[in-house]
Write a protein that holds these residues in place. Structure first.
Motif, PDB file in Angstrom:
ATOM      1  N   ILE A 344       0.840  -1.206   0.000  1.00 52.10           N
ATOM      2  CA  ILE A 344       0.000   0.000   0.000  1.00 52.10           C
ATOM      3  C   ILE A 344       0.870   1.249   0.000  1.00 52.10           C
ATOM      4  N   ARG A 345       1.968   1.214   0.735  1.00 50.16           N
ATOM      5  CA  ARG A 345       2.891   2.366   0.771  1.00 50.16           C
ATOM      6  C   ARG A 345       3.454   2.652  -0.622  1.00 50.16           C
ATOM      7  N   ILE A 346       3.869   1.612  -1.338  1.00 46.10           N
ATOM      8  CA  ILE A 346       4.420   1.813  -2.679  1.00 46.10           C
ATOM      9  C   ILE A 346       3.362   2.386  -3.614  1.00 46.10           C
ATOM     10  N   CYS A 347       2.131   1.919  -3.463  1.00 37.18           N
ATOM     11  CA  CYS A 347       1.068   2.382  -4.352  1.00 37.18           C
ATOM     12  C   CYS A 347       0.596   3.794  -4.028  1.00 37.18           C
ATOM     13  N   LEU A 348       0.481   4.118  -2.729  1.00 37.28           N
ATOM     14  CA  LEU A 348      -0.166   5.364  -2.328  1.00 37.28           C
ATOM     15  C   LEU A 348       0.795   6.444  -1.846  1.00 37.28           C
ATOM     16  N   GLY A 349       1.966   6.069  -1.366  1.00 40.21           N
ATOM     17  CA  GLY A 349       2.935   7.063  -0.939  1.00 40.21           C
ATOM     18  C   GLY A 349       2.850   7.439   0.521  1.00 40.21           C
ATOM     19  N   MET A 386       8.422   1.846   3.935  1.00 40.45           N
ATOM     20  CA  MET A 386       9.234   1.277   2.857  1.00 40.45           C
ATOM     21  C   MET A 386       9.168   2.095   1.558  1.00 40.45           C
ATOM     22  N   CYS A 387      10.290   2.107   0.843  1.00 39.98           N
ATOM     23  CA  CYS A 387      10.331   2.478  -0.585  1.00 39.98           C
ATOM     24  C   CYS A 387       9.674   3.824  -0.898  1.00 39.98           C
ATOM     25  N   HIS A 389       9.000   7.035  -2.669  1.00 40.99           N
ATOM     26  CA  HIS A 389       9.426   7.478  -4.009  1.00 40.99           C
ATOM     27  C   HIS A 389       8.582   8.664  -4.442  1.00 40.99           C
ATOM     28  N   VAL A 390       8.352   8.821  -5.735  1.00 39.95           N
ATOM     29  CA  VAL A 390       7.819  10.076  -6.261  1.00 39.95           C
ATOM     30  C   VAL A 390       6.368  10.367  -5.867  1.00 39.95           C
ATOM     31  N   ASN A 391       5.657   9.418  -5.286  1.00 41.74           N
ATOM     32  CA  ASN A 391       4.288   9.695  -4.846  1.00 41.74           C
ATOM     33  C   ASN A 391       4.217  10.042  -3.361  1.00 41.74           C
ATOM     34  N   ASP A 392       5.367  10.252  -2.732  1.00 42.95           N
ATOM     35  CA  ASP A 392       5.443  10.587  -1.312  1.00 42.95           C
ATOM     36  C   ASP A 392       5.906  12.031  -1.154  1.00 42.95           C
ATOM     37  N   SER A 393       5.166  12.825  -0.386  1.00 42.89           N
ATOM     38  CA  SER A 393       5.540  14.227  -0.197  1.00 42.89           C
ATOM     39  C   SER A 393       6.897  14.369   0.477  1.00 42.89           C
ATOM     40  N   GLY A 394       7.238  13.425   1.364  1.00 44.86           N
ATOM     41  CA  GLY A 394       8.542  13.478   2.027  1.00 44.86           C
ATOM     42  C   GLY A 394       9.693  13.378   1.049  1.00 44.86           C
ATOM     43  N   PHE A 395       9.521  12.601  -0.005  1.00 46.78           N
ATOM     44  CA  PHE A 395      10.535  12.459  -1.055  1.00 46.78           C
ATOM     45  C   PHE A 395      10.836  13.815  -1.679  1.00 46.78           C
ATOM     46  N   TRP A 396       9.787  14.557  -2.018  1.00 42.49           N
ATOM     47  CA  TRP A 396       9.968  15.840  -2.688  1.00 42.49           C
ATOM     48  C   TRP A 396      10.460  16.919  -1.727  1.00 42.49           C
ATOM     49  N   MET A 397      10.028  16.872  -0.473  1.00 41.06           N
ATOM     50  CA  MET A 397      10.550  17.824   0.507  1.00 41.06           C
ATOM     51  C   MET A 397      12.056  17.670   0.636  1.00 41.06           C
ATOM     52  N   PHE A 398      12.521  16.438   0.750  1.00 41.32           N
ATOM     53  CA  PHE A 398      13.954  16.192   0.889  1.00 41.32           C
ATOM     54  C   PHE A 398      14.705  16.642  -0.361  1.00 41.32           C
ATOM     55  N   LYS A 399      14.175  16.300  -1.522  1.00 35.75           N
ATOM     56  CA  LYS A 399      14.825  16.671  -2.782  1.00 35.75           C
ATOM     57  C   LYS A 399      14.958  18.186  -2.926  1.00 35.75           C
ATOM     58  N   GLU A 400      13.881  18.922  -2.677  1.00 30.22           N
ATOM     59  CA  GLU A 400      13.884  20.362  -2.902  1.00 30.22           C
ATOM     60  C   GLU A 400      14.661  21.109  -1.826  1.00 30.22           C
ATOM     61  N   THR A 418      13.884   2.628   2.991  1.00 30.94           N
ATOM     62  CA  THR A 418      13.805   1.184   2.757  1.00 30.94           C
ATOM     63  C   THR A 418      14.608   0.425   3.812  1.00 30.94           C
ATOM     64  N   LEU A 419      15.767   0.956   4.182  1.00 22.61           N
ATOM     65  CA  LEU A 419      16.548   0.338   5.255  1.00 22.61           C
ATOM     66  C   LEU A 419      15.778   0.330   6.565  1.00 22.61           C
ATOM     67  N   VAL A 420      15.106   1.444   6.869  1.00 20.06           N
ATOM     68  CA  VAL A 420      14.295   1.508   8.084  1.00 20.06           C
ATOM     69  C   VAL A 420      13.235   0.406   8.062  1.00 20.06           C
ATOM     70  N   GLY A 421      12.579   0.222   6.914  1.00 19.53           N
ATOM     71  CA  GLY A 421      11.532  -0.778   6.808  1.00 19.53           C
ATOM     72  C   GLY A 421      12.047  -2.206   6.928  1.00 19.53           C
TER      73      GLY A 421
END
Length: 435
Positions: A344-349, A386-387, A389-400, A418-421
């Motif tokens: 679900i995390r991979i699908c929804l973010g 886990m995992c 990626h681009v559908n997770d707001s945390g991913f983009w916060m870190f990138k920007e 992913t390591l945490v998971g």
């Protein structure tokens, strides 16, 4: 078989609506619950009542605890206590141990603060340390953010663990204790150890994200900051350990061990120690809760929607069927719970959506398999991180915030989550051998 297909279709529709259609999560959950009820043969006249009951039952036991956690964390942040804790740990461990100091900072500050608040509050501190030390920003940031992430996924009073405790009938205090036991070694591996491989990644942070320094004279004292921020943890852990060692005290400590009472008492103490006791007017201290409520509202709506879908699965009988089928698979129950949350995390973010949705699906498995529900909360929590990626707001916060390329964001942020998971699940399984 049709019942299982119907559940998969409903979850698939939920995924498409949130991830592709950008539908507000509560609306997406309600639509998915309605479709699932029709596919599963629930009488149409019973569907509205089931959805309302699911929302009411789940929110009824959680809304006050989660809101109190939000206003408590807001006061910790606004008063400067979180910053005092960070600067104290960094100064105490010294410049040579900055990654270790930031690791503890993320974990300790992450207990009372919600993830996004902690991120925005502490990332500017990382930028100032980069300037002072000359170290790579990403290598300093990852240990701190790993601590925030682990607290967010594993430890009450964060919304997902609190909702999971309610959904699968776990114990808040025991989950907190087990979460700390699992979280610390997971943090060491996913934080400072992993960060050693990221020194070559160069960040280009935008100047707009650099916050002005706050004078130490304006911050609360060290003891005051630590004692107030960690009061909920101390109360829950102490009462849980006492009742484990002395079961006859269970009745006498019932109020103090109740999460609602713990959060209410902690917030009342914080109002005095971080507000009134430092010369602030009561009306000034009370300005924070309104903003905190606005921040927590979307999370409450996600939890409400998950309750609607869960109740439809219960009313239709498919929940018990799903639990029996999952229990029959040749896979340990904790791994199954982790796998559902991961998918679900991979699908929804969203980690919160992944956690509370997986809890509704896996709850019957906990009852049928006899697995420790507190460990199941942690296994699902690990899967929900886990995992990213681009559908997770945390991913983009870190990138920007750090001005990274997509490749470097995957290499650092996604791999850390992913390591945490994965490591979190391994330690949950190891702990299951002893409890």
């Amino acid at each position: 078989m049709w019942n299982i297909v119907s559940v998969l279709l409903a979850v698939g529709l939920l995924t498409v609506m949130i991830a592709w259609g950008k539908v507000q999560p509560l609306l997406a959950f309600v639509v998915a619950a309605l479709i699932a009820a029709l596919l599963l043969g629930v009488p149409p006249k019973d569907i509205p009542g089931a959805i309302e009951k699911g929302i009411g039952d789940l929110l009824g036991s959680l809304v006050v605890i989660i809101c109190l956690g939000a206003v408590f964390g807001k006061l910790i942040a606004d008063s400067g206590a979180a910053r005092r804790i960070a600067t104290c740990l960094i100064a105490g461990l010294g410049p040579s141990r900055l990654p270790v100091a930031l690791t503890f900072t993320g974990f300790v500050v992450g207990i009372p603060l919600y993830y996004n608040v902690g991120f925005v509050l502490l990332v500017p501190l990382i930028f100032s340390l980069v300037t002072q030390s000359g170290r790579a920003a990403v290598a300093l940031a990852i240990p701190l953010l790993a601590g925030l992430s682990i607290a967010h996924g594993f430890l009450p009073p964060h919304p997902s663990p609190v909702a999971l405790v309610s959904a699968i009938q776990a114990d808040m205090g025991a989950t907190l204790l087990y979460g700390i036991v699992v979280g610390i070694p997971t943090l060491v591996i996913a934080g400072p150890v992993f960060a050693m491989s990221l020194r070559h990644i160069r960040a280009q942070p935008a100047g707009v994200f650099r916050a002005a320094e706050v004078a130490d004279a304006d911050l609360p004292g060290v003891f005051n900051s630590f004692a107030t921020a960690l009061l909920p943890v101390v109360l829950l852990a102490a009462t849980t350990l006492l009742t484990m060692a002395r079961p006859e005290l269970n009745g006498a400590l019932a109020v103090l061990s109740n999460p609602l009472a713990v959060m209410l008492l902690s917030y009342a103490v914080a109002i005095v120690t971080l507000g009134l006791g430092r010369g602030k007017r009561f009306s000034e201290v009370m300005q924070g809760p309104a903003e905190a409520m606005r921040e927590i509202a979307p999370i409450l709506l996600i939890i409400a929607g998950a309750g609607a879908l869960k109740q439809v699965l219960v009313v239709s009988g498919v929940s018990a069927e799903l639990g029996a089928r999952l229990a029959g698979l040749p896979v340990p129950p904790l791994v199954l719970g982790w796998s559902v949350a991961t998918l679900i995390r991979i699908c929804l973010g969203s980690a919160t959506v992944a956690g509370v949705t997986a809890g509704g699906i896996v709850a019957p498995l906990v009852q049928s398999s006899g697995v420790d529900p507190n460990l199941m909360v942690l296994a699902i929590g690990a899967g929900s991180l886990m995992c990213s990626h681009v559908n997770d707001s945390g991913f983009w916060m870190f990138k920007e915030y750090f001005g990274l390329s997509l490749r470097d964001t995957f290499r650092s942020w996604t791999l850390m989550e992913t390591l945490v998971g994965v490591v979190g699940l391994l330690f949950v399984l190891l702990l299951s051998l002893f409890v």
